[in-house]
Scaffold this active site. Sequence first.
Site, mmCIF file in Angstrom:
data_model
loop_
_atom_site.group_PDB
_atom_site.id
_atom_site.type_symbol
_atom_site.label_atom_id
_atom_site.label_comp_id
_atom_site.label_asym_id
_atom_site.label_seq_id
_atom_site.Cartn_x
_atom_site.Cartn_y
_atom_site.Cartn_z
ATOM 1 N N THR A 124 0.825 -1.204 0.000
ATOM 2 C CA THR A 124 0.000 0.000 0.000
ATOM 3 C C THR A 124 0.861 1.256 0.000
ATOM 4 O O THR A 124 0.466 2.287 -0.540
ATOM 5 C CB THR A 124 -0.943 -0.016 1.226
ATOM 6 O OG1 THR A 124 -1.830 -1.117 1.076
ATOM 7 C CG2 THR A 124 -1.744 1.257 1.360
ATOM 8 N N THR A 175 1.649 -4.275 4.294
ATOM 9 C CA THR A 175 1.467 -4.583 5.717
ATOM 10 C C THR A 175 0.970 -6.011 5.963
ATOM 11 O O THR A 175 1.173 -6.556 7.043
ATOM 12 C CB THR A 175 0.447 -3.613 6.365
ATOM 13 O OG1 THR A 175 -0.803 -3.740 5.691
ATOM 14 C CG2 THR A 175 0.929 -2.173 6.326
ATOM 15 N N ASP A 176 0.276 -6.590 4.958
ATOM 16 C CA ASP A 176 -0.455 -7.828 5.231
ATOM 17 C C ASP A 176 0.427 -9.015 5.616
ATOM 18 O O ASP A 176 0.035 -9.836 6.449
ATOM 19 C CB ASP A 176 -1.352 -8.191 4.041
ATOM 20 C CG ASP A 176 -2.564 -7.264 3.952
ATOM 21 O OD1 ASP A 176 -2.813 -6.515 4.920
ATOM 22 O OD2 ASP A 176 -3.266 -7.289 2.917
ATOM 23 N N SER A 234 1.319 -7.616 -0.881
ATOM 24 C CA SER A 234 2.024 -8.628 -0.086
ATOM 25 C C SER A 234 1.176 -9.848 0.253
ATOM 26 O O SER A 234 1.706 -10.851 0.741
ATOM 27 C CB SER A 234 2.632 -8.014 1.176
ATOM 28 O OG SER A 234 1.681 -7.848 2.199
HETATM 29 C C1 SIN Z 1 -0.239 -5.283 1.025
HETATM 30 O O1 SIN Z 1 -0.028 -5.931 2.050
HETATM 31 O O2 SIN Z 1 0.527 -5.302 0.046
HETATM 32 C C2 SIN Z 1 -1.487 -4.477 0.901
HETATM 33 C C3 SIN Z 1 -1.966 -3.964 2.187
HETATM 34 C C4 SIN Z 1 -1.048 -2.974 2.820
HETATM 35 O O3 SIN Z 1 0.105 -2.775 2.451
HETATM 36 O O4 SIN Z 1 -1.534 -2.329 3.798
#
Ligand code: SIN
Length: 328
Positions: A23, A104-105, A71
């Site tokens: 993100t 983040t995931d 991710s």
């Molecule tokens: C991801 O994990 O690539 C999408 C979600 C995020 O980064 O918050």
Amino acid sequence: MAVNTNAAGSSPAKIVVLGTGGTIAGRATSAGDNIGYTAGEVGVEQLLGPVAAFQGAGVEFVAEQVAQVDSKDMGFALWQQLARRCAYWLEQADVAGIVITHGTDTLEETAYFLQAVLQPAKPVVLTCAMRPATALVPDGPQNLLDAVVVASTPGAHGVVAVCAGNIHSALDVQKVHSYKVDAFSSGDAGLVGLVEEGQVRQLRPWPNVPEFHVKNRPVAQAVSAQVAIKNRVMSESASEDWPRVEIVLNYAGAGGLVVDALVAQGVRGIVVAGTGNGTLHVDLQAALLRAMEAGVAVVRATRCVFGRVLATPADAIADAQGAFCKTA
Ligand code: SIN
């Protein structure tokens, strides 16, 4: 990326920023849209531009786009590539630290993997964002700036995650919120430190060897196990050849179907995220014991966000010694 020199004219600290997507590199069609975006679109050089300009003299940046993924789609081949790029840059004497921009995931999984494989003597700092780069008030630039601060901090080492001003150890960090900008927790272990207006306030030691490597075995044995893992990851052998390990969950009504299917598919290891203190439905436990008899390695963690499994003499299946608590 331009090379800056510090005021004294001496060599700047070199910080390598590896982009993998997420993100933080996400793009939405409207600045007010924090969820309907596509992750992994903005290049790492573009993300770094304002941060590098702000950071000014004293830091030289190298930006490298390793991948551009959401991710949720992270996989072992990319992990292997990332570990190799980290190892390459960590070996360069003039590199002070590495920053990795990541979704983040699955950030916590990449962080844990890199710490287990590299155990770096320099800082490797994963950072991220909960809002896309196109948001009216994006959180990515501040997180990236904070990550650069941590990566440039003398004495910092090991793999950490930096988000919302918090520094988390790779061994403890968990994503615990689905949309708040402060989405991560280190649970009972607590933060390694804070980034306060460009300064690190350290609260506890930087990450060390993962606990599961040293618990119940001599340090020399743990070190040779770590070297073997590192050699495998860094070698030319394809990640598809790594032993397949799956995660299963205990819950009301859980049975042995999934475990039996995994064993039939040739799985080599199972982490079971049990309920409470690693408890298992009687049918799930029976299937796991059958799997162990068939030669599959099984460890028990807990699906609880906080705490860890405390062993008892009656345990039929060994606990994960806190190492995999965050898999639930
Ligand atoms: C991801 O994990 O690539 C999408 C979600 C995020 O980064 O918050």
